[in-house]
Write an enzyme that holds these catalytic residues in place. Structure first.
Site, short mmCIF file in Angstrom:
data_model
loop_
_atom_site.label_atom_id
_atom_site.label_comp_id
_atom_site.label_asym_id
_atom_site.label_seq_id
_atom_site.Cartn_x
_atom_site.Cartn_y
_atom_site.Cartn_z
N CYS A 109 1.06 -0.90 -0.11
CA CYS A 109 0.04 0.42 0.24
C CYS A 109 1.04 1.12 -0.24
CB CYS A 109 -0.37 -0.59 1.07
SG CYS A 109 -1.90 1.39 1.48
N CYS A 157 -7.69 0.19 -1.41
CA CYS A 157 -7.40 0.04 -0.36
C CYS A 157 -7.25 -1.94 -0.23
CB CYS A 157 -8.09 1.13 0.90
SG CYS A 157 -8.09 -0.13 2.00
N CYS A 169 -15.43 -5.71 20.99
CA CYS A 169 -14.13 -5.33 19.36
C CYS A 169 -13.14 -4.41 20.83
CB CYS A 169 -14.97 -4.49 19.20
SG CYS A 169 -16.19 -3.09 20.06
N CYS A 173 -1.59 6.62 6.31
CA CYS A 173 -2.61 6.06 6.68
C CYS A 173 -2.86 5.59 8.20
CB CYS A 173 -3.69 4.99 6.13
SG CYS A 173 -4.93 4.41 6.61
N ASP A 198 -23.06 -6.98 23.66
CA ASP A 198 -21.86 -7.00 22.41
C ASP A 198 -22.12 -4.83 22.38
OD1 ASP A 198 -20.36 -6.02 19.87
OD2 ASP A 198 -21.78 -6.80 18.95
N CYS A 214 -3.29 -0.05 8.56
CA CYS A 214 -2.49 -1.34 8.69
C CYS A 214 -1.85 -1.42 9.88
CB CYS A 214 -2.52 -1.30 7.04
SG CYS A 214 -4.03 -1.94 6.30
#
Ligand code: SAH
Length: 418
Positions: free
Chosen positions: A14, A97, A346, A20, A319, A23
């Site tokens: 990338c 992406c 998460c 960015c 959740d 990642c």
């Protein structure tokens, strides 16, 4: 982590990875990424119970079915679309992406070109002038339906018919286009007002054998492939036999509760976001499910009322968002004493904090909590202990599921039992 971002690598996948910052694990073999995530979960949560092996993806690229691009005008480049540079409001142009759905990226590039030919002005955050702010795309993984949301500073899109026709001609797979008006100086992407320009104004997707309607503002998991596996684990942990009363807390558009309803006596879903609750109600009907009720409320407030009313629940799915649950929610949960709690998280750090509360153990990460916070927590803990309910839950097992390859985000599902 610098070395993992692909900077200076010849084979870097990338060109904007370093700007960015999304990642963190780019350039790292996928198996190694999974090992790192497994290690993080073990270090943080092993003290509570058994950690299973992380469930990874077979093809860990282009999994994001929700894609967002911010639009800007840059000298020498003209109209660009992309992402904010990490920690700034500078827009980094992105053509494609590694994580995003390929078709969604193509559509965004087409909108970039069309915006030029239609002479649309992009929104300038400093001056507040200009029209085109963001584009949001959602792709139904199994249905292939595609929703394009144009976020504009005003409800008036010049030559809108021609624009819609031109975009649909380039991408006939688009099933709906929605104009969202955001005229506030805010970092929130979506504004309050919506207008359907083309199609139904929502998309549908199939998950766990059910059909779900997804509106622009509703939460929907971004990685459909892994969501099937995550929910599969959550349902396994719930071990429903057909008679249970089940709560689906923080239910979004009702996905978990509706997937569970066939094996439960009744399901009660609670969710704060009004658009999501509307979708959840429609989704119940769409799938012919009658033993489910959805409520729009703060999950904590709802649970307190539910427990105060002397209602009973056998299984609770929870959740919550990244910030985790609240002590009000968990106090009510401890009073309700469901046989099983299935916690989907998460954010392993808030999961750790909440497991500490539910099991009565201390969390290593909390050692630095401020005196007031710790004091408050102790006091509430005492109250629950007096009620004779604290610390009765134990973590039976935790399964991490890699919902976000190449990023450092970690999802996990956890079974707690009395
Ligand atoms: N279970 C759903 C959604 C999980 S995301 C799914 O898997 O798709 C977390 C959800 O919690 C979001 O839909 C968000 O709108 C909702 N939420 C956030 N704060 C809340 C609160 N205080 N009370 C109830 N729901 C809340």
């Amino acid at each position: 982590m610098e070395g993992n971002r692909g900077e200076g690598r010849k084979d870097r996948p990338c060109p904007v990875a370093n700007k960015c910052g999304g990642c963190r694990y780019i350039g790292m073999p996928y198996a190694e990424q999974l090992r790192q995530k497994q290690k993080t979960v073990e270090q943080l949560l092993e003290k509570y119970g058994k950690i299973n092996k992380i469930i990874g993806m077979d093809v860990p690229e282009h999994y994001r079915n929700k894609v967002h691009a911010v639009f800007d005008f840059q000298k020498g480049r003209g109209i660009v679309s992309g992402i904010y540079q990490e920690g700034t409001h500078h827009v980094v142009p992105v053509e494609q992406c590694l994580l995003e759905d390929r078709k969604a990226d193509e559509i965004i590039l087409s909108i970039r070109e069309l915006a030029k030919s239609f002479k649309y002005k992009t929104y300038n955050e400093d001056t507040g002038y200009g029209l085109l702010r963001h584009v949001l795309i959602r792709v139904g993984h199994t249905t292939g339906q595609i929703m394009v949301v144009l976020v504009l500073s005003s409800p008036i899109l010049p030559s809108r018919k021609n624009f819609v026709n031109a975009l649909c001609k380039l991408h006939p797979e688009i099933t709906t286009i929605v104009l969202n008006v955001n005229n506030k100086r805010t970092s929130m992407v979506l504004g309050d007002k919506e207008q359907v320009l083309y199609g139904k104004g929502y998309i549908e997707d199939r998950l766990c054998g059910r059909t779900f309607r997804i509106s622009p503002k509703s939460f929907y998991q971004v990685n459909a492939v892994q969501t099937e596996k995550l929910y599969g684990k959550a349902l396994e942990y719930a071990a429903l036999t057909g008679s249970e009363t089940v709560i689906d807390a923080y239910c979004g558009i009702g996905t978990i509760g509706l997937a569970a309803a066939g094996s439960a006596g009744k399901v009660i879903g609670v969710e704060l976001n009004q658009a999501a609750v509307k979708d959840a109600v429609v989704n119940g009907k769409l799938n012919g499910i009658k033993n489910v009720d959805f409520y729009q409320n703060d999950a904590g407030k709802f649970m307190v009322q539910f427990a105060d009313a002397g209602e009973k629940a056998d299984v609770v799915f929870m959740d919550p968002p990244r910030s985790g649950s609240t002590e009000a929610f968990m106090d009510a949960l401890l009073c309700l004493r469901p046989k099983r709690i299935v916690y989907i998280s998460c954010n392993p750090e808030t999961l750790c904090r909440d497991l500490e509360y539910l099991t009565g153990k201390r969390c290593r990460n909390d050692a630095g909590a401020s005196g007031t916070d710790a004091g408050k927590r102790r006091e509430r803990g005492k109250k629950v202990q007096e009620a004779g309910t604290a610390g009765n839950y134990r973590v039976e097992e935790i399964t991490p599921v890699d919902m976000f390859p190449f990023t450092d985000s970690i999802e996990a599902v956890c079974l707690l039992r009395i």
